[in-house]
Design a protein around this motif. Structure first.
Motif, PDB file in Angstrom:
ATOM      1  N   PHE A 529       0.832  -1.199   0.000  1.00 26.82           N
ATOM      2  CA  PHE A 529       0.000   0.000   0.000  1.00 26.82           C
ATOM      3  C   PHE A 529       0.872   1.256   0.000  1.00 26.82           C
ATOM      4  O   PHE A 529       0.701   2.156  -0.828  1.00 26.82           O
ATOM      5  N   TYR A 530       1.825   1.342   0.939  1.00 28.18           N
ATOM      6  CA  TYR A 530       2.659   2.536   1.037  1.00 28.18           C
ATOM      7  C   TYR A 530       3.558   2.684  -0.196  1.00 28.18           C
ATOM      8  O   TYR A 530       3.825   3.799  -0.650  1.00 28.18           O
ATOM      9  N   ILE A 575       4.722  17.023   0.999  1.00 33.12           N
ATOM     10  CA  ILE A 575       5.949  16.551   1.633  1.00 33.12           C
ATOM     11  C   ILE A 575       5.615  15.663   2.820  1.00 33.12           C
ATOM     12  O   ILE A 575       6.280  14.652   3.091  1.00 33.12           O
ATOM     13  N   ASP A 576       4.557  16.015   3.555  1.00 29.54           N
ATOM     14  CA  ASP A 576       4.147  15.203   4.700  1.00 29.54           C
ATOM     15  C   ASP A 576       3.722  13.807   4.263  1.00 29.54           C
ATOM     16  O   ASP A 576       4.006  12.814   4.938  1.00 29.54           O
ATOM     17  N   GLU A 582       7.478   6.955   3.509  1.00 33.90           N
ATOM     18  CA  GLU A 582       8.826   6.448   3.683  1.00 33.90           C
ATOM     19  C   GLU A 582       9.032   5.897   5.086  1.00 33.90           C
ATOM     20  O   GLU A 582       9.675   4.857   5.277  1.00 33.90           O
ATOM     21  N   PHE A 583       8.486   6.577   6.072  1.00 35.54           N
ATOM     22  CA  PHE A 583       8.612   6.091   7.435  1.00 35.54           C
ATOM     23  C   PHE A 583       7.879   4.769   7.614  1.00 35.54           C
ATOM     24  O   PHE A 583       8.368   3.843   8.258  1.00 35.54           O
ATOM     25  N   ALA A 584       6.674   4.672   7.017  1.00 33.42           N
ATOM     26  CA  ALA A 584       5.867   3.460   7.168  1.00 33.42           C
ATOM     27  C   ALA A 584       6.497   2.275   6.446  1.00 33.42           C
ATOM     28  O   ALA A 584       6.356   1.123   6.865  1.00 33.42           O
ATOM     29  N   GLY A 591       3.793   3.435  12.238  1.00 32.07           N
ATOM     30  CA  GLY A 591       3.202   4.487  11.428  1.00 32.07           C
ATOM     31  C   GLY A 591       2.145   5.248  12.199  1.00 32.07           C
ATOM     32  O   GLY A 591       1.376   4.680  12.973  1.00 32.07           O
ATOM     33  N   ASP A 592       2.096   6.556  12.019  1.00 31.00           N
ATOM     34  CA  ASP A 592       1.145   7.388  12.752  1.00 31.00           C
ATOM     35  C   ASP A 592      -0.233   7.345  12.132  1.00 31.00           C
ATOM     36  O   ASP A 592      -1.236   7.181  12.823  1.00 31.00           O
ATOM     37  N   ASP A 593      -0.285   7.552  10.798  1.00 32.98           N
ATOM     38  CA  ASP A 593      -1.585   7.658  10.133  1.00 32.98           C
ATOM     39  C   ASP A 593      -2.070   6.287   9.715  1.00 32.98           C
ATOM     40  O   ASP A 593      -1.334   5.526   9.095  1.00 32.98           O
ATOM     41  N   PRO A 594      -3.313   5.957   9.989  1.00 34.73           N
ATOM     42  CA  PRO A 594      -3.876   4.726   9.432  1.00 34.73           C
ATOM     43  C   PRO A 594      -3.924   4.841   7.905  1.00 34.73           C
ATOM     44  O   PRO A 594      -3.899   5.928   7.331  1.00 34.73           O
TER      45      PRO A 594
END
Length: 614
Positions: A529-530, A575-576, A582-584, A591-594
C-alpha cells in the motif's frame, strides 16, 4: 462319398499352400543399412534386417576395404497389434557387424543373402564414403586441468571455426538468363538444435529467383573441410537467373542458430556425464556474399529467338487432318527441358489467312530442382477454317541458347496438311473454352428477318453526369478526406509532444495507482500500500512538471512547486505524505496515520495540485 470329399480337401489345400507361400514371399524384406559417410579410424555398424521368422544361412559378401572388428550380433524383436478386432503380428531379426575403414575413398559393399522358408533373398548394396581423420585432434598428453579450461571456453564462447555457413554457387561466370544454383550450407562441430525466424536472406537484386524446397527431416552428413570433419546440412537453396549483364554482387545472409551447450562444473568427477545439464545459446552466423560475372549472349541470334536459355526439346500434334468448314482444329505444342522455363514466350503459328484464330491455352508443369527449373510447357492453338480447300500449317520454330554447347539452336515441328471440306450449312456457331473472342458468333447474317411481334419501348434513362447528385458525390469524399487529414495531423502533432501528453494524463495515471493502493489497503497489505502511494505521488509530479523521476527529490520538488505558485500549505501536505510513506515502509508497525486516512490525504493533495498546476 468320403473318398470324393477327402480328394476335394486335398486339392483345396494343395492350391492354397502355394498361394500362401507366394503371399509370404512377397512380404519378406531383407535390407542392409550403414552410414553413408564414415571417418577413418572410427568404427561404425553395418546392419542386416529381415522381417520374417525362421531365417538362416546369412551370407555376407567379401568386404575387402573394411576390417570386421566384431559380429555378427543377432537380435530378434516381435510386435503385435489389434486394429478393428484384427490381430497382426510381425517379427524382425537383425544381424550387426562392427567395421572400420582401411583407407580413404568411396567404396561399395555388395549385396548379402539369407534363406527364409527355403527361399533365398538378397539385400541391397551400400556405398560408403570414408573421410580422413581430423588433423586438429587434442594432444594425448594434455592434462585434466587443461581439458577443463578448454571445455569451459567452448561452452562460454563458441568459435567461428566450430560452426559456420558457406555460400556455394555452381558458377560465378555465366551468360544472361543462365541458371545459377546458390546454396547456404551449415558446417558444425557443436549441437545445433534449431534455427530461429531471424534469418535474413539477401534481396538477390538483378536475378529472377526460384527457391528449392528443403525436406523438413534432413539429417546431418559428414564432410572433410580444412582438415576437420564437420557435420553438414543444406539450409537453403535458390535458383538464380541473371536479368542483366555486368558484375552483380549478392549480399551476405544472416542465420541465427540455437546451440545446445553442456554446463561444465569447476570440479570434474566421473558423474558429470550422467548428471550433465545443458543450456541453449543463440549465435548469429553470417554467410559471406559472392560476386557473379554475367556475360551478354553472343551475337548471331536466330530470327525466332525470344530469350530461351538452357536445353530444350519440342514436340507437336494436330487433332484432325480433315475437317469441315467452321469446325475447330487444335494444334498442340509441347516444350520440355531445363532452363528459364518460366520466362519462355509462346511461339507464334502462321495459320492460313482463311483461319480464324483464338488466343492459345497454356498449361505449365514446372519443378524447381538443383539443376534448374525443369518441366513442360503445353500450348494449345485453336483455329477455325472458314472456307473449304487444302491448307498447310507451316512448321513452328523454337530457338534457344544452349548453355552447354554455348551456341544457338533452332528446333522445328513438322508441317501439317489439312483438308477442309464444305460445311453442312452456311451458318455456324462456334463455342469452346477459348474466350478471347466472342463465345458465339453468327456467320453470313448481314440481312436479318423483320420482327413481326410488337416491341415494348422504354424511355431512355437520364444520365447522372452534370446533375447536383453527381457533383455532391464527387465533392463530399473530398471534404471528408480534408477533414480527416486535418484531424489526424493535429493528433500526430499532439502525440509528438511527449511532455504535454504526459502532463494531460498525469491525473489519470495517479488515479489508477490510487485504485491499486486502495485494493492493497482493503487486503491489509501495508508494505504494498505505502509503496503504491509513493509511486502515485512521485509519478504524478514527474509527469506534471516534466521532470524525470530519477531527478526528483524533496528539495527540488518544493522549489518547482513554489515556482508554479502552488500555496505553501499544499506543498507541506505533499511533503508530509512522502515522509509518512517512507517512514511506514521502513517501520510499518510505528506508522502514525492509518492507511484509510493516508489514502484520503493523498487523494486530496493530488486534487489540490491538479487545480494549481492547470
Amino acid at each position: 462319398m468320403i473318398e470324393k470329399m477327402s480328394k476335394k480337401y486335398i486339392l483345396f489345400w494343395l492350391c492354397l499352400i502355394p498361394a500362401l507361400a507366394i503371399h509370404a514371399a512377397d512380404e519378406v524384406q531383407f535390407t542392409a543399412s550403414a552410414p553413408s559417410t564414415v571417418i577413418m579410424d572410427q568404427p561404425f555398424q553395418l546392419t542386416y534386417t529381415v522381417n520374417a521368422s525362421g531365417s538362416k544361412d546369412l551370407r555376407i559378401p567379401e568386404i575387402t576395404d573394411f576390417d570386421i572388428l566384431a559380429g555378427p550380433f543377432e537380435s530378434t524383436s516381435s510386435s503385435m497389434t489389434f486394429i478393428n478386432g484384427k490381430r497382426t503380428s510381425s517379427v524382425s531379426k537383425t544381424f550387426t557387424y562392427t567395421l572400420m575403414a582401411k583407407k580413404e575413398g568411396t567404396f561399395t559393399i555388395p549385396s548379402a543373402s539369407i534363406t527364409v522358408s527355403k527361399e533365398r533373398y538378397t539385400s541391397n548394396g551400400l556405398k560408403i564414403k570414408v573421410l580422413p581423420p581430423d588433423q586438429t585432434q587434442p594432444q594425448q598428453g594434455q592434462s585434466g586441468q587443461g581439458q577443463q579450461r578448454a571445455n569451459t571456453t567452448a561452452a562460454d564462447n563458441i568459435s567461428n571455426e566450430n560452426i559456420f555457413i558457406r555460400t556455394q554457387v555452381s558458377k560465378t561466370n555465366v551468360y544472361e538468363q543462365e541458371c545459377i544454383l546458390l546454396t547456404y550450407k551449415l558446417y558444425t562441430l557443436v549441437d545445433v538444435t534449431q534455427f530461429t525466424n531471424n534469418t535474413k536472406l539477401p534481396d538477390f537484386n538483378g536475378f529472377l529467383q526460384q527457391s528449392i524446397e528443403q525436406s523438413s527431416t534432413q539429417q546431418l552428413d559428414y564432410e572433410h573441410y580444412n582438415g576437420r570433419n564437420y557435420g553438414t546440412v543444406v539450409l537453403h537453396q535458390v535458383l538464380l537467373y541473371p536479368q542483366r549483364t555486368g558484375e552483380i554482387e549478392i549480399d551476405k545472409a544472416n542465420f541465427e542458430a540455437v546451440i545446445r551447450v553442456q554446463n561444465r562444473s569447476q570440479v570434474r568427477s566421473i558423474f558429470d556425464d550422467f548428471f550433465a545439464s545443458y543450456t541453449n545459446v543463440t549465435k548469429m552466423l553470417v554467410a559471406p556474399g559472392v560476386k557473379i560475372k554475367v556475360n551478354p549472349l553472343p551475337p548471331g541470334k536466330p530470327a525466332s529467338y525470344t530469350g530461351a536459355v538452357g536445353r530444350f526439346n519440342i514436340s507437336s500434334n494436330i487433332n484432325k487432318n480433315s475437317v469441315k468448314a467452321n469446325e475447330a482444329v487444335t494444334l498442340t505444342l509441347t516444350i520440355s527441358g531445363t532452363g528459364n522455363m518460366k520466362l519462355l514466350k509462346t511461339p507464334s503459328v502462321d495459320f492460313p489467312s482463311d483461319f480464324e484464330l483464338y488466343d492459345p491455352k497454356v498449361v505449365n508443369n514446372f519443378k524447381n530442382t538443383p539443376s534448374g527449373v525443369t518441366g513442360t510447357k503445353n500450348i494449345e492453338y485453336l483455329a477455325i477454317p472458314r472456307s473449304a480447300g487444302n491448307f498447310t500449317i507451316p512448321p513452328i520454330e523454337f530457338s534457344y541458347f544452349d548453355t552447354q554447347d554455348k551456341t544457338y539452336k533452332t528446333l522445328k515441328t513438322p508441317a501439317y496438311n489439312l483438308t477442309v471440306e464444305k460445311g453442312d450449312s452456311e451458318d455456324a456457331v462456334v463455342t469452346g473454352t477459348f474466350v478471347s473472342k466472342e463465345d458465339v458468333k453468327q456467320i453470313s447474317t448481314d440481312i436479318r428477318y423483320i420482327a413481326t411481334q410488337p416491341v415494348k419501348l422504354q424511355a431512355e434513362p437520364k444520365l447522372l453526369f452534370g446533375t447536383w447528385t453527381f457533383w455532391l458525390c464527387y465533392l463530399l469524399p473530398l471534404v471528408i478526406a480534408s477533414l480527416m487529414f486535418v484531424f489526424f495531423r493535429q493528433q500526430i502533432k499532439e502525440n509528438a509532444d511527449v511532455a504535454k501528453r504526459k502532463n494531460k494524463k498525469a491525473n489519470k495515471v495517479a488515479q489508477r495507482r490510487l485504485k491499486i493502493a486502495q485494493k492493497f489497503w482493503k487486503e491489509n497489505k501495508k508494505e504494498q500500500f505505502y509503496d503504491e502511494i509513493l509511486k502515485a505521488s512521485w509519478s504524478y509530479l514527474s509527469d506534471k512538471l516534466s521532470i524525470p523521476m530519477a531527478n526528483l527529490n524533496k528539495a527540488n520538488v518544493q522549489e518547482e512547486l513554489a515556482a508554479h505558485q502552488v500555496p505553501q500549505e499544499h506543498i507541506d501536505a505533499f511533503i508530509d505524505v512522502l515522509n509518512t510513506c517512507e517512514f511506514a515502509r521502513y517501520a510499518p508497525a510505528t506508522g502514525d496515520d492509518p492507511m484509510g486516512e493516508l489514502y484520503a490525504k493523498v487523494a486530496k493533495v493530488i486534487s489540490n495540485l491538479e487545480e494549481c498546476l492547470k
